[in-house]
Design a protein around this motif. Structure first.
Motif, PDB file in Angstrom:
ATOM      1  N   VAL A   1       0.835  -1.200   0.000  1.00 17.92           N
ATOM      2  CA  VAL A   1       0.000   0.000   0.000  1.00 17.92           C
ATOM      3  C   VAL A   1       0.876   1.258   0.000  1.00 17.92           C
ATOM      4  CG1 VAL A   1      -1.679   1.332   1.336  1.00 17.92           C
ATOM      5  CG2 VAL A   1      -1.987  -1.119   1.057  1.00 17.92           C
TER       6      VAL A   1
ATOM      7  N   PHE B   1       2.474   1.698  -3.472  1.00 17.13           N
ATOM      8  CA  PHE B   1       1.566   2.218  -4.493  1.00 17.13           C
ATOM      9  C   PHE B   1       1.241   3.688  -4.252  1.00 17.13           C
ATOM     10  CE2 PHE B   1      -2.627   3.066  -6.281  1.00 17.13           C
ATOM     11  CZ  PHE B   1      -2.427   2.665  -7.600  1.00 17.13           C
ATOM     12  N   MET B   2       1.106   4.098  -2.994  1.00 10.67           N
ATOM     13  CA  MET B   2       0.853   5.513  -2.723  1.00 10.67           C
ATOM     14  C   MET B   2       2.038   6.368  -3.172  1.00 10.67           C
ATOM     15  SD  MET B   2      -1.048   5.303   0.988  1.00 10.67           S
ATOM     16  CE  MET B   2      -1.384   7.048   1.026  1.00 10.67           C
TER      17      MET B   2
ATOM     18  N   LEU C   1       1.752   6.598  -6.927  1.00 12.23           N
ATOM     19  CA  LEU C   1       0.707   7.547  -7.300  1.00 12.23           C
ATOM     20  C   LEU C   1       1.170   8.990  -7.108  1.00 12.23           C
ATOM     21  CD1 LEU C   1      -2.227   8.075  -8.147  1.00 12.23           C
ATOM     22  CD2 LEU C   1      -2.880   7.825  -5.735  1.00 12.23           C
TER      23      LEU C   1
ATOM     24  N   ARG D   1      -7.523   1.790  -7.940  1.00  8.92           N
ATOM     25  CA  ARG D   1      -6.580   0.828  -7.330  1.00  8.92           C
ATOM     26  C   ARG D   1      -6.285   1.196  -5.881  1.00  8.92           C
ATOM     27  NH1 ARG D   1      -2.798  -1.782  -5.036  1.00  8.92           N
ATOM     28  NH2 ARG D   1      -1.291  -3.024  -6.192  1.00  8.92           N
ATOM     29  N   LEU D   2      -6.175   2.472  -5.589  1.00 10.87           N
ATOM     30  CA  LEU D   2      -5.948   2.899  -4.206  1.00 10.87           C
ATOM     31  C   LEU D   2      -7.144   2.575  -3.329  1.00 10.87           C
ATOM     32  CD1 LEU D   2      -4.140   4.357  -2.173  1.00 10.87           C
ATOM     33  CD2 LEU D   2      -5.188   6.509  -2.901  1.00 10.87           C
TER      34      LEU D   2
ATOM     35  N   CYS E   1      -7.127  -1.089  -2.497  1.00 11.59           N
ATOM     36  CA  CYS E   1      -6.131  -1.430  -1.481  1.00 11.59           C
ATOM     37  C   CYS E   1      -6.631  -1.093  -0.079  1.00 11.59           C
ATOM     38  CB  CYS E   1      -4.834  -0.688  -1.751  1.00 11.59           C
ATOM     39  SG  CYS E   1      -3.932  -1.275  -3.180  1.00 11.59           S
ATOM     40  N   LEU E   2      -7.279   0.046   0.066  1.00  8.90           N
ATOM     41  CA  LEU E   2      -7.711   0.490   1.391  1.00  8.90           C
ATOM     42  C   LEU E   2      -8.946  -0.246   1.875  1.00  8.90           C
ATOM     43  CD1 LEU E   2      -7.137   4.340   1.022  1.00  8.90           C
ATOM     44  CD2 LEU E   2      -5.617   2.635   2.026  1.00  8.90           C
TER      45      LEU E   2
END
Length: 762
Positions: free
Chosen positions: A339, A342-343, A346, A449-450, A453-454
């Motif tokens: 996570v 990916f953040m 982004l 996608r975010l 994930c959350l």
């Protein structure tokens, strides 16, 4: 009932057989007395039975105090290891027996090949007709087929039974695709395999207590098994390929070649009911949190480091080193790290798009600092995604909730980078501008996608993934079928010389797309340009089929998909949780390096793999991993030493010290909770044992889970057969040796102070 029932001298007479003969005799007499001697009496046919491999049922034979003790024991499995259970210096329990880096396979002597084919024959002999899931779980089907199969198949010493059942489930599902006349029967057989696997796993969980039992059930689910283990040599020579390319290039461990776990087979076969069972979810949760650790099997390792191989163990963070690099492959830790990765991706993507050049020209040929950082980091992130696909294969990876979004980003980034490099080679700013335009298309992929994930267990996202698959399939099928309308109208646009004098095919396709979704009717108005009659006829026919029929079918299909998922919401969520857990346990050393350091590790360490010995390569690898991940490893170690296992004071009942809880204590219902706050004293426990003894002197358990003696006292003198009608005319009360039916479908007999469990024939 007389003694001359055909039993051989010296053998113990079958109580159930005597009861069956007496029951049939009384049935015949009652028919003759009521209707005259001319009526025919049909005796009940003799049905075969399967011998039981185990003698105890598990939970059903336990008394009340034993059940309470078992519940307490299961709670204690979640607490930290005691002082008498010492782990080794790696934090593993049970501790290793020697200093050898590799632990031999403890299940290498199991006859897996034979067990697979034995189970297949049993399922074939038991299921000849199609049944629904509700029918398979009915009491009659459970007593006649499912429970005898479970009694026969279950072996507390064979941990490969679940694996063999799920392998047969995959085979039955495969056969239904090319045997249409047996399709529903094979689906039923596959469902029976899944149902039996759930029951057998529950018995493993019930019959094995404590932390040793937790390790036993963990071996059932996550130990690697090879389907040809124990097969004859001729079978191995005829069916197996010893020159598999992954073995030739040493990209997989030879001792784990072709090995799969029962958990992976359940994911591939989509055995959602099995994965949703409480015993399976308990192991999945412990593996996800890192309480249970094991060396996973893998298909291909890009950067293999298999010098050390530990068996399935419990992890004690107090005994483990502070910088334990193996904690980077714990699913929960990997989920947190992914996570964060990916953040960061982004963030770099947004900075790149905000600071891109506005005017087309030489400025597009230059790299900004943000774009350069994004490209380097995205390369590492893409390499991590490719390694994930190779780790367990395409089938398992696509079961992940957000895998299609990751694959979409990889495709978009690859297109962007290719066009960007082409623009630099030809020194053309137009190509560079086009590459950034392609990169902007990734934003509709990255924001969802975010969210995935959350909130990975949100039913909306789970349903959205399934509906997207249906929508894509139906759209491709419809575009294929409706492509004929586009070709026909394109041909109608040709003049006598064969040239297109009317509209361009892309313009026609745009009009058709607008009509398809009901956005605009320009195509219907301009259809006379193709032909005065055929043009409007084709366009109106397409509008009717596309806008009306297609959208109606699409809405109906998506509604049915969502309804099916909503009805099994718990099973779907737990299935995704099992997929996330299984994918999180990584074998490849490449996952221990964060992007973009994984690219450097691939470039530098992979050539060293062929130059150094396995021991020295392992030393170099773990040293690099610990240096690059030192802050993460310290945080993970400090967190797990405090929160990985529950302390004894956190066992149920929970101790809440909130003001709301204190206020409820003074309410009208405070005593309802206070009575469970403390454990009963020893004299109360002894009294419960006395109650168990008194109840045990009754007449046994009936098929409904209650004592027959208690039921007779409340319902009169009727037997189980007369009161419920479940067992027909089998009047078991006529035999003084039978005390009733127990919960596993067997008669309970008492003789000579010993309790016997006699299997009910089916």
């Amino acid at each position: 009932m007389d003694s001359g029932s055909g039993n051989t001298p010296g053998s113990r007479p079958s109580v159930l057989e005597a009861g069956r003969q007496g029951s049939n005799q009384s049935y015949g007499e009652s028919q003759t007395d009521g209707a005259g001697p001319g009526h025919i009496t049909i005796p009940e046919p003799q049905r075969p039975s399967l011998p039981k491999r185990n003698t105890l049922r598990g939970e059903s034979t336990k008394s009340i105090s034993e059940a309470l003790r078992l519940a307490r024991t299961r709670e204690e499995q979640e607490t930290l290891l005691g002082d008498e259970e010492q782990a080794d210096d790696d934090g593993c329990y049970p501790p290793r027996q020697s200093d050898a880096p590799r632990v031999p396979n403890p299940h290498r002597t199991l006859p897996i090949y034979t067990t697979i084919h034995k189970i297949r024959r049993l399922i074939y002999a038991s299921i000849d007709d199609p049944y629904s899931n509700e029918q398979l779980r009915s009491p009659r089907m459970n007593a006649a087929v499912i429970r005898p199969l479970v009694d026969h198949i279950y072996d507390p010493d064979d941990v490969s039974i679940i694996y063999c059942l799920l392998v047969n489930r995959i085979q039955f599902l495969r056969e239904q695709s090319y045997q249409a006349h047996h399709q529903t029967v094979n689906i039923t057989r596959a469902n029976v395999c899944e149902l039996i696997a759930s029951r057998v796993l529950r018995r493993f969980d019930e019959d094995h207590e404590g932390r040793e039992g937790l390790l036993k059930v963990a071996n059932v689910l996550v130990a690697g098994f090879e389907p040809f283990q124990g097969a004859p040599r001729q079978v191995l020579q005829d069916t197996r390929n010893p020159l598999h390319w992954s073995v030739r290039w040493k990209l997989a461990r030879p001792e784990y070649n072709n090995m799969l776990t029962a958990l992976e087979v359940a994911i591939v076969s989509e055995a959602k009911s099995f994965l949703a069972s409480s015993a399976c979810q308990r192991i999945v949760d412990n593996v996800y949190r890192g309480r249970i650790i094991y060396t996973p099997t893998s298909f291909i390792d890009i950067l293999p480091d298999h010098y050390k191989n530990r068996g399935i163990s419990l992890y004690d963070p107090r005994k483990a080193p502070l910088l334990n690099q193996y904690r980077l492959i714990v699913p929960r830790t990997r989920n947190w790290i992914e996570v964060g990765q990916f953040m960061l991706l982004l963030l770099l993507y947004i900075l790149t798009m905000i600071n891109k050049a506005d005017t087309i020209g030489p400025s597009h040929l230059a790299f900004s600092i943000y774009e350069l950082a994004f490209i380097i980091y995205a390369f590492g992130w893409t390499l991590d995604e490719i390694a994930s696909i190779l780790e367990h294969g395409w089938t398992v990876h696509t079961e992940n909730l957000w895998s299609f979004l990751d694959i979409a980003f990889v495709v978009i980034f690859s297109a962007y980078f290719s066009v960007r490099m082409h623009g630099l080679m030809v020194n053309d700013g137009e190509w560079s501008k086009l590459s950034l335009d392609l990169l902007s298309v990734a934003m509709p992929v990255m924001l969802p996608r975010l969210a995935f994930c959350l909130m990975p267990e949100n039913m909306l996202f789970i349903s959205l993934r399934a509906m997207m698959a249906d929508f894509t399939f139906l759209t491709i099928l419809a575009a294929w079928c409706f492509g004929g309308f586009l070709i026909a109208m394109r041909w109608l646009s040709e003049g006598a010389d064969g040239l297109v004098h009317g509209h361009h095919p892309m313009t026609i396709a745009k009009w058709m797309l607008w009509i398809w979704f009901g956005l605009d009717g320009t195509g219907v108005q301009r259809s006379v340009d193709f032909h005065w009659f055929l043009g409007p006829a084709l366009m109106i026919t397409f509008a009717f089929l596309g806008n009306t029929l297609f959208l109606t079918i699409l809405v109906a299909m998506l509604s049915n998909t969502y309804q099916n998922l909503a009805q099994n919401a718990t099973a779907e969520i737990q299935f995704r949780r099992a997929v996330l857990t299984f994918e999180g346990v990584k074998s490849d050393s490449l996952f221990a390096y964060r992007p973009p350091f994984n690219v450097l590790a691939l470039i530098l360490l992979l050539p060293m793999k062929w130059c150094l010995t396995p021991r020295w390569f392992h030393k170099v690898n773990i040293t690099a991993v610990r240096i690059l991940n030192a802050p993460i490893l310290c945080l993970v170690s400090l967190y797990e030493r405090k929160y990985l296992w529950k302390r004894s004071r956190y066992l149920s009942p929970p101790r809440k010290h909130t003001w709301l809880h204190m206020w409820e204590r003074f309410g009208a219902h405070g005593d309802l909770q206070a009575v469970f706050d403390t454990e009963p004293p020893q004299e109360i426990v002894d009294e419960m044992d006395d109650i168990d003894d008194v109840l045990g002197e009754g007449e046994g358990w009936d098929g409904n889970g209650g004592y027959i003696g208690m039921l007779r006292a409340r319902r009169g003198s009727r037997t189980v057969s007369e009161g419920s009608g479940v067992w027909g005319s089998r009047n078991i009360s006529r035999d003084p040796g039978i005390r009733g039916w127990d919960r596993v479908g067997g008669a309970v007999a008492r003789g000579g102070g010993r309790r016997y469990r006699i299997q009910k024939l089916f």
